[in-house]
Design a protein around this motif. Structure first.
Motif, PDB file in Angstrom:
ATOM      1  N   LYS A 273       0.844  -1.193   0.000  1.00 20.14           N
ATOM      2  CA  LYS A 273       0.000   0.000   0.000  1.00 20.14           C
ATOM      3  C   LYS A 273       0.881   1.247   0.000  1.00 20.14           C
ATOM      4  N   ARG A 274       0.364   2.284  -0.641  1.00 21.91           N
ATOM      5  CA  ARG A 274       1.120   3.537  -0.765  1.00 21.91           C
ATOM      6  C   ARG A 274       0.229   4.705  -0.365  1.00 21.91           C
ATOM      7  N   TRP A 275       0.803   5.683   0.361  1.00 24.62           N
ATOM      8  CA  TRP A 275       0.080   6.887   0.770  1.00 24.62           C
ATOM      9  C   TRP A 275       0.952   8.116   0.548  1.00 24.62           C
ATOM     10  N   SER A 276       0.309   9.258   0.425  1.00 21.34           N
ATOM     11  CA  SER A 276       1.012  10.542   0.369  1.00 21.34           C
ATOM     12  C   SER A 276       0.397  11.463   1.410  1.00 21.34           C
ATOM     13  N   ASP A 277       1.234  11.984   2.307  1.00 21.62           N
ATOM     14  CA  ASP A 277       0.792  12.908   3.345  1.00 21.62           C
ATOM     15  C   ASP A 277       1.934  13.853   3.673  1.00 21.62           C
ATOM     16  N   GLY A 278       1.608  15.095   3.960  1.00 19.41           N
ATOM     17  CA  GLY A 278       2.623  16.043   4.384  1.00 19.41           C
ATOM     18  C   GLY A 278       3.728  16.254   3.377  1.00 19.41           C
ATOM     19  N   GLY A 279       3.409  16.072   2.099  1.00 18.10           N
ATOM     20  CA  GLY A 279       4.409  16.254   1.057  1.00 18.10           C
ATOM     21  C   GLY A 279       5.375  15.090   0.912  1.00 18.10           C
ATOM     22  N   LEU A 280       5.102  13.966   1.592  1.00 13.72           N
ATOM     23  CA  LEU A 280       5.954  12.787   1.517  1.00 13.72           C
ATOM     24  C   LEU A 280       5.147  11.585   1.050  1.00 13.72           C
ATOM     25  N   SER A 281       5.847  10.604   0.500  1.00 15.94           N
ATOM     26  CA  SER A 281       5.200   9.374   0.052  1.00 15.94           C
ATOM     27  C   SER A 281       5.708   8.198   0.877  1.00 15.94           C
ATOM     28  N   LEU A 282       4.768   7.380   1.335  1.00 12.21           N
ATOM     29  CA  LEU A 282       5.057   6.216   2.166  1.00 12.21           C
ATOM     30  C   LEU A 282       4.533   4.968   1.486  1.00 12.21           C
ATOM     31  N   GLY A 283       5.350   3.930   1.476  1.00 11.76           N
ATOM     32  CA  GLY A 283       4.901   2.640   0.968  1.00 11.76           C
ATOM     33  C   GLY A 283       5.200   1.558   1.988  1.00 11.76           C
ATOM     34  N   ILE A 284       4.221   0.691   2.252  1.00 11.59           N
ATOM     35  CA  ILE A 284       4.415  -0.393   3.215  1.00 11.59           C
ATOM     36  C   ILE A 284       4.090  -1.725   2.545  1.00 11.59           C
ATOM     37  N   SER A 285       5.055  -2.619   2.552  1.00 11.08           N
ATOM     38  CA  SER A 285       4.858  -3.981   2.065  1.00 11.08           C
ATOM     39  C   SER A 285       4.667  -4.902   3.265  1.00 11.08           C
ATOM     40  N   THR A 286       3.644  -5.741   3.201  1.00 15.80           N
ATOM     41  CA  THR A 286       3.456  -6.762   4.231  1.00 15.80           C
ATOM     42  C   THR A 286       3.913  -8.098   3.672  1.00 15.80           C
ATOM     43  N   VAL A 287       4.755  -8.771   4.408  1.00 12.81           N
ATOM     44  CA  VAL A 287       5.351 -10.036   3.966  1.00 12.81           C
ATOM     45  C   VAL A 287       4.939 -11.136   4.933  1.00 12.81           C
ATOM     46  N   VAL A 288       4.567 -12.293   4.391  1.00 13.02           N
ATOM     47  CA  VAL A 288       3.979 -13.359   5.208  1.00 13.02           C
ATOM     48  C   VAL A 288       5.017 -14.320   5.777  1.00 13.02           C
ATOM     49  N   GLN A 289       6.288 -13.933   5.735  1.00 12.83           N
ATOM     50  CA  GLN A 289       7.344 -14.687   6.396  1.00 12.83           C
ATOM     51  C   GLN A 289       8.285 -13.694   7.063  1.00 12.83           C
ATOM     52  N   GLY A 290       9.001 -14.145   8.088  1.00 15.20           N
ATOM     53  CA  GLY A 290       9.908 -13.273   8.806  1.00 15.20           C
ATOM     54  C   GLY A 290      11.175 -12.972   8.023  1.00 15.20           C
ATOM     55  N   PHE A 291      11.947 -11.988   8.488  1.00 14.12           N
ATOM     56  CA  PHE A 291      13.159 -11.578   7.778  1.00 14.12           C
ATOM     57  C   PHE A 291      14.189 -12.707   7.693  1.00 14.12           C
ATOM     58  N   ASP A 292      14.309 -13.526   8.724  1.00 10.86           N
ATOM     59  CA  ASP A 292      15.234 -14.660   8.649  1.00 10.86           C
ATOM     60  C   ASP A 292      14.909 -15.540   7.452  1.00 10.86           C
ATOM     61  N   TYR A 293      13.629 -15.825   7.285  1.00 13.50           N
ATOM     62  CA  TYR A 293      13.179 -16.677   6.182  1.00 13.50           C
ATOM     63  C   TYR A 293      13.402 -15.989   4.841  1.00 13.50           C
ATOM     64  N   VAL A 294      13.001 -14.716   4.768  1.00 17.69           N
ATOM     65  CA  VAL A 294      13.107 -13.965   3.511  1.00 17.69           C
ATOM     66  C   VAL A 294      14.558 -13.842   3.056  1.00 17.69           C
ATOM     67  N   LEU A 295      15.457 -13.472   3.944  1.00 18.91           N
ATOM     68  CA  LEU A 295      16.862 -13.324   3.577  1.00 18.91           C
ATOM     69  C   LEU A 295      17.472 -14.659   3.184  1.00 18.91           C
ATOM     70  N   GLY A 296      16.991 -15.733   3.786  1.00 18.43           N
ATOM     71  CA  GLY A 296      17.516 -17.056   3.475  1.00 18.43           C
ATOM     72  C   GLY A 296      17.072 -17.595   2.132  1.00 18.43           C
ATOM     73  N   LEU A 297      16.076 -16.976   1.514  1.00 12.70           N
ATOM     74  CA  LEU A 297      15.596 -17.455   0.219  1.00 12.70           C
ATOM     75  C   LEU A 297      16.669 -17.383  -0.866  1.00 12.70           C
ATOM     76  N   LYS A 298      17.559 -16.413  -0.774  1.00 13.80           N
ATOM     77  CA  LYS A 298      18.584 -16.224  -1.805  1.00 13.80           C
ATOM     78  C   LYS A 298      19.974 -16.613  -1.298  1.00 13.80           C
ATOM     79  N   GLY A 299      19.992 -17.366  -0.200  1.00 14.26           N
ATOM     80  CA  GLY A 299      21.272 -17.792   0.340  1.00 14.26           C
ATOM     81  C   GLY A 299      21.680 -16.927   1.514  1.00 14.26           C
ATOM     82  N   ASP A 300      22.182 -17.564   2.565  1.00 11.93           N
ATOM     83  CA  ASP A 300      22.504 -16.840   3.783  1.00 11.93           C
ATOM     84  C   ASP A 300      23.532 -15.744   3.572  1.00 11.93           C
ATOM     85  N   ASP A 301      24.471 -15.949   2.654  1.00  8.11           N
ATOM     86  CA  ASP A 301      25.545 -14.973   2.457  1.00  8.11           C
ATOM     87  C   ASP A 301      25.102 -13.790   1.599  1.00  8.11           C
ATOM     88  N   GLU A 302      24.193 -14.041   0.660  1.00  7.07           N
ATOM     89  CA  GLU A 302      23.819 -13.011  -0.305  1.00  7.07           C
ATOM     90  C   GLU A 302      22.436 -12.418  -0.073  1.00  7.07           C
TER      91      GLU A 302
END
Length: 411
Positions: A273-302
């Motif tokens: 979702k994206r919003w504009s307020d106060g002259g700024l733009s905000l975007g928020i992505s909701t992800v259904v897995q935690g950061f450990d899982y997400v970062l591990g999708l492409k290999g722990d090192d990369e």
């Protein structure tokens, strides 16, 4: 009154768009731009029931996403199969008439009417139609953008917006021919899916309300009395059986939470979702897995570098001042939320630090892995936390961020 099928209804609605110009304004029903199951299903059923309510004006259910993005939602494909539909039957932003060179939507605002479900402010390419909003059914905070004299104008806190749709339309549904088991099963498949997903099969103490319980009970009543009603749960459409609420929930959840085959860009745009307020733009992505899982999708090192590169690229593509990612997951069966925010210029950084000052204690924020994803460089500021107050989803965090954005504009 005979019950028309969802498939025939969608065909009629799609034809109305393809045969423009129309002699009378087109009425659209649309959910929010994150285009999650609740928004997509609520728009479809509300348009269907409004169309079958006197004076029987055609309401067009518009899925608030490009057609190509449907592939990012396998859970939607499963719901469609259970309802005897294909995602190709749905009407998306790609189906609206556009200028072949600029891509601009060619519909004239004054030739349209808009009913909003699961949100109350039109955003993105639909902002142009904001003055044509005639009604709203929503379970988010009222932003006072929908005129007070609109009808319906329904705001109530509940787990799923679909629960409010069912409350609004149960009399219409009951007036339709209850002997049409196949259509009732289709309607039930669409209605039940977001209620179950958004309330964790009606077990979430934080999200489930009486609205959700009553809606689920009503939908269940439409299918419980007939053994002929089938809800398909398998990928290939085989193995259909009598409706099994837990089985349906488990199947949809498994599909919804599977992001293994997606690129990082697709993960970020799947529920965004994206919003504009106060002259700024905000975007928020909701992800259904935690950061450990997400970062591990492409290999722990990369994984870390590739994810942050993708997030920076997505922010640039969306022209954001603030990019945020919220995760929701259950590692080891424990419900967990995480929050990453990235201020991409000096003003955005100031806003984020104000946001933390005002809301950090309420959200109960603790640095994620001691600050492994944090960075302060030049005018950028990025920080990631584990959000221990799990009651606050994007529905609550987004208004907090937006309020900080508005406050900055007043200073």
């Amino acid at each position: 009154m005979s019950t028309p099928s969802l498939k025939l209804f969608l065909g009629k609605a799609k034809k109305a768009i393809s045969t423009l110009p129309s002699s009378s304004p087109l009425t659209f029903v649309v959910g929010n731009e994150s285009a999650d199951l609740d928004s997509l299903c609520s728009a479809l059923l509300y348009a269907y029931f409004r169309t079958n309510t006197p004076p029987y004006t055609l309401h067009i259910p518009l899925s608030n996403l490009p057609k190509a993005d449907l592939t990012l939602r396998p859970e939607l494909s499963a719901v469609c199969r259970s309802a005897g539909l294909s995602t190709s039957d749905l009407i998306t932003l790609s189906d609206l008439p556009r200028d072949s060179q600029t891509g601009k939507i060619l519909l004239k605002a004054e030739e349209t009417r808009w009913l909003l479900v699961d949100h109350n402010v039109l955003t993105g390419p639909l902002t142009h139609f904001s003055k044509q909003v005639i009604g709203c059914v929503d379970h988010h905070e009222d932003e006072n953008a929908v005129p007070q004299n609109c009808s319906p104008r329904v705001f109530a806190k509940c787990g799923s917006c679909m629960s409010l749709i069912i409350d609004q339309c149960k009399d219409v549904w009951s007036s339709l021919d209850s002997k049409d088991n196949e259509t009732n099963a289709s309607l039930a498949a669409v209605a039940m899916a977001p209620i179950l997903i958004d309330t964790t099969n009606l077990t979430s103490k934080d999200k489930t309300t009486d609205w959700d319980l009553k809606a689920a009970e009503f939908v269940q009543s439409k299918i419980s009395d007939s053994t002929q009603i089938q809800i398909q749960r398998s990928e290939d459409g085989s193995g259909a059986g009598p409706f099994d609420r837990k089985g349906y929930y488990d199947h949809l959840t498994k599909l919804k939470d599977d992001i293994d085959s997606l690129s990082y860009r697709d993960i970020l745009r799947k529920d965004y979702k994206r919003w504009s307020d106060g002259g700024l733009s905000l975007g928020i992505s909701t992800v259904v897995q935690g950061f450990d899982y997400v970062l591990g999708l492409k290999g722990d090192d990369e994984g870390k570098g590739k994810f942050l590169e993708a997030l920076k690229g997505w922010a640039e593509e969306q022209e954001l001042d603030i990019a945020a990612v919220m995760t929701v997951s259950k590692p080891d069966g424990v419900f967990t939320r995480e929050l990453l925010v990235w201020g991409l210029n000096k003003k955005a950084v100031k806003v984020l630090k104000q946001f933390v000052k005002e809301n950090g204690e309420d959200l109960d924020l603790n640095k994620w892995k001691g600050g492994e994803l944090d960075e302060s460089e030049g005018t950028d500021w990025r920080v990631c936390w584990r959000q221990n107050n799990i009651k606050h989803s994007r529905k609550q965090v987004a208004p907090m961020l937006r309020e900080a954005m508005k406050e900055s504009s007043r200073l």
